[in-house]
Write an enzyme that holds these catalytic residues in place. Structure first.
Site, PDB file in Angstrom:
ATOM      1  N   LYS A 120      64.094  11.762  35.540  1.00  0.00           N
ATOM      2  CA  LYS A 120      64.721  12.953  36.145  1.00  0.00           C
ATOM      3  C   LYS A 120      65.963  12.623  36.942  1.00  0.00           C
ATOM      4  CE  LYS A 120      61.176  11.154  38.083  1.00  0.00           C
ATOM      5  NZ  LYS A 120      59.784  11.146  38.366  1.00  0.00           N
ATOM      6  N   VAL A 159      60.255  16.762  34.002  1.00  0.00           N
ATOM      7  CA  VAL A 159      59.827  17.773  34.986  1.00  0.00           C
ATOM      8  C   VAL A 159      58.394  18.195  34.664  1.00  0.00           C
ATOM      9  CG1 VAL A 159      60.341  19.997  36.062  1.00  0.00           C
ATOM     10  CG2 VAL A 159      62.202  18.639  35.087  1.00  0.00           C
ATOM     11  N   ILE A 208      53.049  18.689  31.632  1.00  0.00           N
ATOM     12  CA  ILE A 208      53.101  20.155  31.415  1.00  0.00           C
ATOM     13  C   ILE A 208      54.231  20.525  30.449  1.00  0.00           C
ATOM     14  CG2 ILE A 208      53.326  22.420  32.514  1.00  0.00           C
ATOM     15  CD1 ILE A 208      52.799  21.062  35.209  1.00  0.00           C
ATOM     16  N   GLY A 267      49.884   5.180  39.984  1.00  0.00           N
ATOM     17  CA  GLY A 267      51.086   5.259  39.144  1.00  0.00           C
ATOM     18  C   GLY A 267      51.792   6.595  39.245  1.00  0.00           C
ATOM     19  N   ASP A 327      62.805  13.758  44.673  1.00  0.00           N
ATOM     20  CA  ASP A 327      62.306  13.832  43.291  1.00  0.00           C
ATOM     21  C   ASP A 327      62.124  15.298  42.873  1.00  0.00           C
ATOM     22  OD1 ASP A 327      60.846  12.397  40.925  1.00  0.00           O
ATOM     23  OD2 ASP A 327      59.447  13.928  41.602  1.00  0.00           O
ATOM     24  N   LYS A 377      64.205  17.681  40.012  1.00  0.00           N
ATOM     25  CA  LYS A 377      63.508  18.492  39.001  1.00  0.00           C
ATOM     26  C   LYS A 377      63.940  19.960  39.077  1.00  0.00           C
ATOM     27  CE  LYS A 377      59.594  15.325  38.849  1.00  0.00           C
ATOM     28  NZ  LYS A 377      58.372  14.928  39.554  1.00  0.00           N
ATOM     29  N   GLY A 430      52.080  10.335  36.346  1.00  0.00           N
ATOM     30  CA  GLY A 430      51.166   9.324  35.835  1.00  0.00           C
ATOM     31  C   GLY A 430      51.077   9.323  34.316  1.00  0.00           C
TER      32      GLY A 430
HETATM   33  N1  HSE Z   1      56.900  10.461  41.330  1.00  0.00           N
HETATM   34  C1  HSE Z   1      56.826  11.603  40.489  1.00  0.00           C
HETATM   35  C2  HSE Z   1      55.786  12.568  41.066  1.00  0.00           C
HETATM   36  C3  HSE Z   1      56.472  11.192  39.093  1.00  0.00           C
HETATM   37  O1  HSE Z   1      55.002  12.131  41.907  1.00  0.00           O
HETATM   38  O2  HSE Z   1      55.774  13.732  40.694  1.00  0.00           O
HETATM   39  C4  HSE Z   1      56.539  12.290  38.065  1.00  0.00           C
HETATM   40  O3  HSE Z   1      57.832  12.778  37.912  1.00  0.00           O
END
Ligand code: HSE
Length: 392
Positions: free
Chosen positions: A100, A127, A131, A182, A196, A200, A298
């Site tokens: 992203k 994003v 999903i 992860g 983050d 998105k 993940g």
């Molecule tokens: N670090 C991001 C989150 C990973 O926790 O949503 C998925 O984009």
């Protein structure tokens, strides 16, 4: 037989190799053609991997192999990932990514190269993790004027908030767990500080309105400053605290986008989205509100990557028209009217005297009528409020 390469063997790259291996018969049946991983690029060695014979360390092998049709970038960041993406597109290969940061920051240029080379640059996995979200937005809802997008777009912070509220875990422990599973970025600051989720919401806005919303122009506030006291007060009044990305098209065509923690009424679907799950509401003028829900981070994200690999192969002759143009006309999100939660050493009567009607939700906390962030900050200052949060 279609062949693809995976760059990076972390949570997503290894997850994708596994999906390709385990589901190969179903994929071949759906596509009418077998799909196989030819190379996995990583600087590390994985001698025990079932794909051990596929590991390489030199990107040029992928770049120069005409058999490789699709390259999946699971490296992350914008340095090596960007260089290899550009080179793969220039070499006439389709590129699929979950990155992203790269898509939000350099997507316009990368999509322009893809168009010039008549290949696909696809990023469904960038994003909402697993999903299906971007394709429904740009394809299934193509007949709408998109009016609003609001979602829980970061799995790590939603996981942390859930563990803290439901199980009394500390912020630091919950973050460590999210990293171990992860979910978190290499530098979890991007998760915790809303960056983050900001990237998105920019990608969603770009696709919704066809013009670039640059992450550098979007206000992003994360969860690090949230006081558990406010989470408890909110809960006792029927609200959950959730980190939301929000984008709106305003009258006159301007676009507003921001990320911030919100109080969300437990009556709303978004309030029941816990753990690593993400959910996103998209409102179009034809469809009204639609809602997407699933695992936002993940290994399950590999599902979206595999879907894009298949789509790239299906569109190898006629690429998917996808992209956005020059900068969107952005409105200042601090001017958007919304309700505010204020807590401090004041009574509801004090608050009413400063800003008119309020709803008292606890002896020292109120929800105001709708007003801009600028006005709410002035009210909070007059009341010497200790906490201030948006209410969806
Ligand atoms: N670090 C991001 C989150 C990973 O926790 O949503 C998925 O984009």
């Amino acid at each position: 037989m279609a062949k693809f390469a995976i760059m990076g063997h972390g949570t997503l790259g290894s997850g994708l190799a596994e999906v390709a291996r385990v589901n190969k018969d179903e994929i071949a049946a759906r596509l009418g053609e077998a799909v196989e991983v030819k190379y996995i690029l990583d600087i590390r060695d994985f001698p025990d991997s079932p794909d051990a014979d596929k590991f390489i360390k030199d990107f040029a092998i992928i770049e120069n192999d005409p058999e490789v049709e699709v390259v999946v970038e699971c490296i992350g960041g914008t340095k090596v990932a960007q260089e290899f993406t550009r080179r793969a597109l220039q070499a006439g290969k389709h590129v699929v990514t979950a990155n992203k940061e790269l898509v939000a920051t350099f997507g316009k240029d990368l999509l322009a190269i893809a168009a010039e080379k008549n290949v696909n640059y696809l990023f469904e996995a960038s994003v909402g993790g697993a999903i299906p979200l971007l394709r429904p937005l740009f394809q299934c809802m193509a007949g709408n004027q998109i009016e609003e997008i609001a979602g829980i777009l970061n799995g790590t912070t939603n996981y942390i908030l859930t563990r803290m509220v439901q199980d009394g875990a500390s912020f630091a422990d919950a973050l460590k767990e999210a990293q171990a599973k992860g979910y978190a970025e290499a530098d979890p600051t991007a998760d915790v500080e809303g960056i983050d989720a900001g990237r998105k919401i920019c990608i969603l806005a770009n696709l919704a309105w066809g013009k670039e919303v640059a992450p550098s122009k979007v206000s992003m506030t994360g969860i690090s400053a949230i006081d558990l006291k406010d989470v408890d007060i909110a809960a006792s009044a029927g609200y959950k605290v959730k980190l939301l990305g929000h984008a709106l098209r305003l009258d006159g065509g301007k676009v507003a986008a921001y990320v911030a923690p919100h109080l969300v009424s437990e009556k709303m679907l978004l309030a029941s989205v816990d753990d690593v799950f993400n959910a996103c509401m998209i409102r179009g003028n034809a469809a009204d509100e639609v809602m997407f829900y699933g695992r936002g981070a993940g290994k399950p994200t590999a599902s979206a990557l595999m879907g894009d690999v298949i789509d790239a192969i299906q569109h190898r002759e006629k690429r998917r028209e996808l992209g956005w143009s020059e900068s969107a006309d952005l409105a200042d999100s601090a001017l958007l009217p919304m309700k505010w939660y204020l807590r401090g050493d004041f009574t509801a009567a004090d608050a009413k005297a400063v800003c008119g009607e309020v709803e008292e939700i606890a002896p020292n906390a109120v929800i105001t009528a709708a007003m801009s962030e600028i006005d709410a900050k002035a009210v909070a200052e007059k009341l010497s409020a200790a906490a201030m949060l948006r209410v969806l």
